[in-house]
Design a protein around this motif. Structure first.
Motif, short mmCIF file in Angstrom:
data_model
loop_
_atom_site.label_atom_id
_atom_site.label_comp_id
_atom_site.label_asym_id
_atom_site.label_seq_id
_atom_site.Cartn_x
_atom_site.Cartn_y
_atom_site.Cartn_z
N ALA A 38 0.82 -1.21 0.00
CA ALA A 38 0.00 0.00 0.00
C ALA A 38 0.85 1.25 0.00
CB ALA A 38 -0.91 0.01 1.22
N GLU A 39 0.34 2.28 -0.67
CA GLU A 39 0.93 3.61 -0.61
C GLU A 39 -0.21 4.60 -0.37
OE1 GLU A 39 3.81 4.51 -3.61
OE2 GLU A 39 4.66 2.49 -3.55
N ARG A 40 0.17 5.90 -0.24
CA ARG A 40 -0.84 6.90 0.13
C ARG A 40 -0.90 8.03 -0.90
NH1 ARG A 40 1.84 9.45 3.91
NH2 ARG A 40 3.68 8.35 3.16
N GLY A 41 -2.08 8.63 -1.00
CA GLY A 41 -2.24 9.80 -1.86
C GLY A 41 -3.17 10.81 -1.19
N TYR A 42 -3.04 12.08 -1.59
CA TYR A 42 -3.87 13.14 -1.02
C TYR A 42 -4.31 14.04 -2.16
CZ TYR A 42 -1.44 11.26 2.97
OH TYR A 42 -0.94 10.38 3.90
N ALA A 43 -5.40 14.78 -1.93
CA ALA A 43 -5.91 15.63 -3.01
C ALA A 43 -4.94 16.77 -3.29
CB ALA A 43 -7.28 16.19 -2.61
N PRO A 44 -4.50 16.91 -4.54
CA PRO A 44 -3.63 18.04 -4.85
C PRO A 44 -4.42 19.35 -4.78
CG PRO A 44 -4.18 16.84 -6.86
CD PRO A 44 -4.77 16.07 -5.72
N TRP A 45 -3.80 20.37 -4.26
CA TRP A 45 -4.44 21.68 -4.22
C TRP A 45 -4.65 22.17 -5.66
CZ3 TRP A 45 -7.19 23.80 -0.61
CH2 TRP A 45 -7.53 25.15 -0.69
N SER A 46 -5.55 23.12 -5.82
CA SER A 46 -5.97 23.52 -7.17
C SER A 46 -4.81 23.94 -8.07
CB SER A 46 -6.99 24.64 -7.09
OG SER A 46 -7.93 24.34 -6.08
N ASP A 47 -3.76 24.55 -7.50
CA ASP A 47 -2.65 24.99 -8.36
C ASP A 47 -1.96 23.80 -9.02
OD1 ASP A 47 -1.54 24.13 -5.95
OD2 ASP A 47 -0.28 25.90 -5.64
N LEU A 48 -1.67 22.77 -8.24
CA LEU A 48 -1.01 21.60 -8.82
C LEU A 48 -1.99 20.83 -9.71
CD1 LEU A 48 1.52 19.89 -9.14
CD2 LEU A 48 0.73 18.49 -7.23
N ASP A 49 -3.23 20.75 -9.27
CA ASP A 49 -4.27 20.08 -10.05
C ASP A 49 -4.26 20.61 -11.49
OD1 ASP A 49 -6.70 19.42 -11.27
OD2 ASP A 49 -7.82 19.47 -9.40
N GLN A 50 -4.26 21.94 -11.59
CA GLN A 50 -4.29 22.56 -12.90
C GLN A 50 -3.04 22.22 -13.71
OE1 GLN A 50 -4.92 26.74 -12.37
NE2 GLN A 50 -5.29 27.06 -14.55
N LEU A 51 -1.88 22.27 -13.08
CA LEU A 51 -0.64 21.94 -13.78
C LEU A 51 -0.62 20.47 -14.20
CD1 LEU A 51 2.00 23.85 -11.61
CD2 LEU A 51 1.30 24.39 -13.95
N MET A 52 -1.12 19.59 -13.32
CA MET A 52 -1.14 18.15 -13.65
C MET A 52 -2.00 17.91 -14.88
SD MET A 52 -1.49 16.60 -9.80
CE MET A 52 -1.85 14.91 -10.25
N ARG A 53 -3.14 18.61 -14.93
CA ARG A 53 -4.02 18.42 -16.09
C ARG A 53 -3.37 18.96 -17.36
NH1 ARG A 53 -9.09 16.69 -14.70
NH2 ARG A 53 -9.50 16.71 -12.46
N GLN A 54 -2.70 20.11 -17.24
CA GLN A 54 -1.98 20.67 -18.40
C GLN A 54 -0.92 19.72 -18.92
OE1 GLN A 54 -0.07 24.42 -17.42
NE2 GLN A 54 -2.10 25.36 -17.22
N GLU A 55 -0.19 19.11 -17.99
CA GLU A 55 0.96 18.29 -18.36
C GLU A 55 0.60 16.81 -18.51
OE1 GLU A 55 4.09 19.71 -18.80
OE2 GLU A 55 3.10 21.64 -18.43
N GLY A 56 -0.66 16.48 -18.28
CA GLY A 56 -1.08 15.09 -18.40
C GLY A 56 -0.50 14.18 -17.34
N LEU A 57 -0.31 14.74 -16.16
CA LEU A 57 0.26 13.95 -15.05
C LEU A 57 -0.89 13.37 -14.23
CD1 LEU A 57 3.28 13.76 -14.40
CD2 LEU A 57 2.89 15.38 -12.55
N PRO A 58 -0.90 12.04 -14.01
CA PRO A 58 -2.02 11.45 -13.28
C PRO A 58 -1.89 11.58 -11.75
CG PRO A 58 -0.48 9.75 -13.91
CD PRO A 58 0.06 11.03 -14.47
N PHE A 59 -2.96 11.27 -11.06
CA PHE A 59 -2.95 11.20 -9.60
C PHE A 59 -1.85 10.22 -9.18
CE2 PHE A 59 -4.25 9.89 -5.39
CZ PHE A 59 -4.74 11.07 -4.83
N PHE A 60 -1.10 10.57 -8.12
CA PHE A 60 0.06 9.76 -7.77
C PHE A 60 0.12 9.49 -6.27
CE2 PHE A 60 1.11 14.26 -7.80
CZ PHE A 60 1.67 14.45 -6.54
N SER A 61 0.93 8.51 -5.91
CA SER A 61 1.18 8.24 -4.49
C SER A 61 2.35 9.10 -4.04
CB SER A 61 1.54 6.77 -4.30
OG SER A 61 2.82 6.52 -4.85
N VAL A 62 2.37 9.48 -2.76
CA VAL A 62 3.49 10.29 -2.28
C VAL A 62 4.65 9.43 -1.80
CG1 VAL A 62 2.04 12.26 -1.63
CG2 VAL A 62 2.60 10.50 0.09
N ASP A 63 4.43 8.13 -1.64
CA ASP A 63 5.50 7.28 -1.09
C ASP A 63 6.60 7.06 -2.11
OD1 ASP A 63 3.87 5.95 1.45
OD2 ASP A 63 2.65 6.44 -0.27
#
Ligand code: SF4
Lengths: 647, 245
Positions: A72-97
């Motif tokens: 198991a690993e963990r993930g948290y909701a990215p704040w809106s600033d990173l959310d927007q950049l992730m969508r621009q760059e096509g980066l998916p939701f990720f684990s922090v571990d």
């Protein structure tokens, strides 16, 4: 591994608080999964700072990583600033571990602690690249699961969740792992997702919404029935019978950046039978299961040693009720005086002199002020909600607090409670003034902060039938208090936005039709709805209107006894007739004593599951009359003198 | 009171924590180290720590410094302050990327912040051709003055920052772990007024570039005749560093 990181690190210089996304906690794991193992991505759908300390998630994280069949690993909701950049760059939701993409896991499991995070859950699923609705997912899409207190009414999320776990997760996660493992080793084929769903539904405590048909009777639910044989008509919650079997977390995560509750947390018991009628947590987590004192001591000693924290919180729904409280507190404080200073905090204080005595010994709490939650302003109102704090209890607690050297105090109240009159509301102001005048006898600068929240009725409580106050009515009551306290020196009034209370109310007792509303709010930018700077009630009212749903029907209407509630096919063990009787008792202002020390009312939480309370002390704790059946504190067996600095 | 000086790295993912966060990481590590750390007075005592020049969030470093005050006890035996012992003791207490490279007992004197006169940096630039940067570097070095516009109290002031840059060169692969060998520059920046920030220098050299990685490789203080590091890395500790990264 680490396939996300090289892309993520280029975005982090452009966002606020990049430390939210790096992991690196002490205690974090870097699993190297074997192909046969089932991968869990445990997600808290709010910011890292809010989600990291969540104990439920940390417990499951350890158990899953210890189990041979899972990681198991963990993930948290990215704040809106990173959310927007992730969508621009096509980066998916990720684990922090280890910064793996969500698609590397078999299961994405959400902790649901608050209704207003539901839109974040949708956002995380979407960022993960998983189709929003279960109906559109294929056999190899990760499963989307949820657990936590809100899952006792998961109906508003029914369209989005493959399965929901009711109750304690410690045992059931291994059973879910086994099902997914077997399913996978049998080879996934197209169209077989429903087979997986059916296998999951056979696990006790697991609810698979898509396997049930809802029939409607106009706006009301007529029935919710399983579509296949072997799918239970009613899903019962899971309860860990003895907390001593689960001394977790063993290695609490120590973050490298500031989070809420940044301290060692040791759960001293689970469940609460004080019977506060507004409190869903108390109702759904029965019975009381205390952790043995010896184990608590060990967890504190090991935890402080390993983490380097100088503060430990003894957590539960009402820690002053723990049988070993005085012992554990004085021992921890005392052991600290020989080595480095350690402070103890009790996040939920009972309102009585005994509790203040324990708090005084702890010392540190004085920096921030004491917090009490009398919840209602008059004795009558407190009998209605079964928070049996007498005026004398309250005055006694206030007296000892100021006498022990505190100068500030925070008082939490609810407004919009069943049968509340203006006199009850104004009782809040009255109590605040009384507290200040008691305090001024001890210190000139005595002050009180009053925090008022609007009441939201929750499923599986006696108040589940009650129609929530409207925004206008809550605003009127807050206005009454504001006017009344305008010239009251030393009292500061704060209140929760009644509009956010409304949104929470719509969702908390909602049915499946609300899925479209939640999706609508999310699509219109409504994420982080727990954060006042992001919340806008207009998104909710507009979405309700667009989907032809009535706010009045969901939030403000009183329910009747014969109405089929949308969550009736789920069970927290509580019998409906027990809850109904408790609701009638509430309206008659009849209190109910704590069943931990008095005979059982057969609410169902023990009797239905063949378990019982695990409480070390056969008698109620000293000094409190709340629900214990005791009259008034006679003697307070702890010293009321504040201890020295940090010792 | 004995003062201990610790030299450490901040490399990799951990570069994204801020100064206050790093101070808290150190505070917990010191508490767990078992060393007799002196504490501040008051309700919530803190270890007596003195940090050197702050490092911007997101920048890396091969040479950060921390001074810690220790209690000299007369009755308890003096613990070992041997470098290898302390390096080994801190290793499990710190997050990956923060590794102690050198430790020594020092004289109490000028604060680190006041003593450091220059820092060496390596910067990896994105979005710009090496030749363009090379040209800019040559022009910068050839110039007698380099004017930077700063906004102070809503007023634009012009400052000559040429003297802040002591060395500047375009280099190839910089060899730092996880760095791409794109367009890297190496430079020394003096701390004396008017001062020049790394980002300001990049703005002057290549405004179109983004600094993908920035690493402080050394800090310098005035020594006898020549500059020297507040604490040099010995071979043994350099080995420890390599193992940690
Ligand atoms: S079953 Fe009885 S003892 Fe158990 S929680 Fe319910 S009322 Fe209390």
């Amino acid at each position: 591994m680490d396939e996300i990181w090289p892309r993520l690190e280029r975005l982090l210089p452009r966002v606020q608080k990049p430390a939210r996304y790096i992991g690196c906690e002490d205690g974090a794991q870097a699993p190297e999964p074997q192909p046969e193992q089932v991968g869990w991505l445990l997600v808290y759908p709010d910011t890292y700072e809010v989600g990291l300390p969540n104990q439920g998630l940390q417990i499951l994280y350890e158990i899953l990583n210890e189990h041979p069949l899972s990681w198991a690993e963990r993930g948290y909701a990215p704040w809106s600033d990173l959310d927007q950049l992730m969508r621009q760059e096509g980066l998916p939701f990720f684990s922090v571990d280890t910064h793996r993409p969500a698609s590397a896991f078999d299961i994405m499991a959400f902790n649901l602690s608050a209704e207003l995070t539901y839109t974040n859950l949708l956002n995380c699923i979407d960022l993960a690249g998983i189709p929003l609705r279960t109906a559109h997912r294929s056999a190899d899409t990760p499963l989307v699961l949820a657990g936590g207190h809100c899952t006792y009414n998961p109906e508003p999320l029914a369209d989005f969740l493959d399965a929901v776990v009711l109750g304690d997760g410690e045992e059931v996660i291994a059973e879910i792992t086994a099902v997914v493992h077997d399913f996978r080793s049998a080879g996934r084929t197209g169209g077989s997702r429903v087979d997986l769903h059916r296998a999951l539904a056979a696990v006790p405590g697991v609810y698979v919404p898509s396997l049930y048909d809802v029939e409607w009777d106009g706006p009301a639910v007529r029935s919710v029935t399983p579509r296949y044989p072997g799918v239970p008509e009613r899903v019962e919650k899971r309860t860990v019978a003895d907390l001593a079997d689960w001394p977790y977390p063993r290695r609490q995560l120590v973050p490298v950046t500031e989070v809420v509750h940044d301290r060692l947390n040791v759960e001293v018991f689970r469940g609460c039978t004080r019977g506060c009628r507004f409190c869903q947590a108390g109702m759904i987590t029965r019975p009381v299961r205390e952790r043995p004192v010896q184990q608590v001591r060990q967890m504190i000693a090991d935890g402080l040693e390993r983490t380097g924290y100088d503060e430990v919180a003894l957590t539960s729904l009402s820690s002053a009720d723990y049988s070993g409280i005085a012992e554990v507190v004085s021992e921890t404080v005392r052991s600290a005086s020989s080595g480095r200073p350690v402070s103890v905090s009790l996040p939920s204080l009972r309102v009585d002199a005994f509790t203040v005595g324990v708090a005084a010994e702890i010392g540190r709490a004085r920096r921030t002020g004491l917090t009490f939650a009398p919840e209602a302003g008059t004795w009558r109102m407190r009998q209605v909600i079964n928070k049996l704090i007498s005026d004398e209890d309250f005055d006694g607690a206030v007296e000892s607090a100021y006498a022990s050297g505190w100068r500030r105090m925070k008082l939490y109240f609810l407004t919009g409670l069943p049968s509340e009159t203006d006199e009850d509301t104004l009782g809040i102001a009255e109590m605040a003034r009384r507290a200040v005048s008691i305090g001024r006898r001890h210190t000139k600068g005595a002050s009180v902060t009053v925090s008022v929240g609007g009441f939201v009725p929750k499923p599986f409580t006696p108040f589940q039938w009650f129609g929530q106050n409207t925004v206008a009515e809550l605003q009127r009551k807050i206005g009454l208090l504001r006017d009344d306290l305008r010239r009251a020196g030393g009292v500061q009034l704060k209140w929760h936005d009644p509009k956010a209370t409304l949104a929470e109310g719509i969702v908390s007792r909602g049915d499946r039709r609300l899925g479209a509303v939640i999706e609508d709010v999310w699509r219109n930018g409504g994420v982080f709805q727990e954060w006042s700077e992001c919340f806008d009630i207009d998104r909710w009212t507009a979405a309700m209107e667009r989907h032809g749903l009535s706010i009045d029907w969901y939030a403000h209407r009183h329910r009747t006894e014969d109405e089929v509630l949308p969550w009736e096919h789920l069970s927290a063990g509580l019998h409906k007739d027990f809850l109904w009787q408790d609701w009638r008792d509430a309206l008659d202002a009849v209190g109910l004593e704590d069943c931990r020390w008095t005979p059982c009312y057969d609410c169902g939480a023990c009797t239905g599951y063949g378990i019982e309370h695990i409480v070390a002390s056969a008698v109620p704790p000293a000094g409190g009359s709340q629900g214990t059946g005791m009259s008034r504190p006679v003697a307070v067996p702890v010293r009321l003198v504040p201890s020295g600095a940090g010792a | 009171m004995t003062r201990l000086r610790v030299r450490y790295t901040k490399l990799g993912k951990i570069r994204f924590i801020g100064h206050r966060d790093l101070a808290r990481v150190w505070e917990r590590a010191l508490r767990r180290s078992g060393l007799p750390i002196a504490s501040t007075e008051g309700f919530s005592p803190r270890p007596k720590m003195h940090f050197g020049l702050a490092l911007s969030t997101g920048f890396e470093s091969l040479g950060e410094y921390l001074d810690v005050d220790l209690i000299d006890s007369t009755d308890a035996p003096q613990p070992s302050y041997a470098e290898e012992v302390l390096i080994a003791r801190f290793a499990p207490l710190l997050p990956a990327g923060v590794a102690v490279q050198a430790v020594a007992v020092i004289e109490r004197g000028k604060s680190l912040q006041a003593a450091v006169t220059a820092c060496s940096w390596v910067i990896d630039l994105d979005g710009v051709a090496p030749t363009a940067v090379g040209g800019a570097v040559d022009r910068f070095l050839a110039a007698d003055e380099v004017i930077l516009e700063r906004v102070r109290d809503d007023q634009v002031v012009e400052v000559d920052v040429r003297a802040c840059v002591e060395e500047l060169e375009l280099i190839g692969a910089c060899g730092l772990p996880g760095w791409e060998s794109g367009t890297s520059i190496r430079l020394d920046l003096g701390t004396a007024s008017p001062g020049l920030k790394v980002m300001e220098l990049i703005g002057l050299l290549a405004p179109e570039a983004t600094a993908h990685r920035v690493c402080r490789t050394h800090q310098w203080i005035e020594g006898a005749g020549s500059r020297q590091e507040p604490l040099a890395v010995t071979t043994a500790s350099a080995l420890a560093e390599r193992q940690a990264s």
